[in-house]
Write an enzyme that holds these catalytic residues in place. Structure first.
Site: not given
Length: 152
Positions: A52-54, A65, A58
């Site tokens: 995941n890449i925040e 995935e 947001y």
């Protein structure tokens, strides 16, 4: 005869889990501190990882995935046979499943019988098929492909 789990050997499941768990270390999650790793087992036997890449905004965040599948598509894995299984790992227990957006994204590239293995913080997993996670889904098979000769 060796035992299989959704068509995968025990060794394939173990390696998928190891790779999904390791992929968590690639996560960029300074806001939630909720690491997610993903590993795709491709039909050609290779693995593609994602995390995941925040983002400070947001909604711009990209899940592990979708990162893994985007990378795999760019690397030509769809053309080389597609995907045999998806592995997802988080730091919570029980294991977390892919979010709704990711389920739909996976649906674009995987058969409904594709197993989704979900590992928790203890290294234990649950497994469900894409069809179980996304019942009555809508996918590319419901759309008609455009006729390349139409309009010529």
């Amino acid at each position: 005869m060796s035992e299989t789990i959704h068509g995968l050997t025990t060794a394939e499941v173990t390696l998928l889990g190891e790779k999904a768990i390791a992929a968590k270390s690639l996560a960029y999650c300074p806001y939630s501190n909720f690491r997610v790793g993903c590993a795709l087992l491709c039909e050609d036997g290779s693995y593609v990882l994602g995390a995941n890449i925040e983002n400070a905004s947001y909604p711009v965040t990209v899940c592990a995935e979708r990162t893994a599948f985007s990378r795999a598509i760019v690397e030509g894995k769809r053309e080389s046979g597609g995907f045999k299984a998806v592995g997802v790992s988080t730091d919570i227990s029980p294991p977390a499943s892919p979010c709704g957006m990711c389920r739909q994204f996976i649906r674009e590239f995987c058969d409904l019988k594709t197993p989704i293995f979900m590992w928790d913080s203890k290294g234990e997993y649950a497994v469900m098929t894409l069809e179980q996670l996304l019942p009555m889904s809508f996918g590319p098979d419901q759309l008609h492909k455009p006729d390349p000769n139409k309009g010529k």
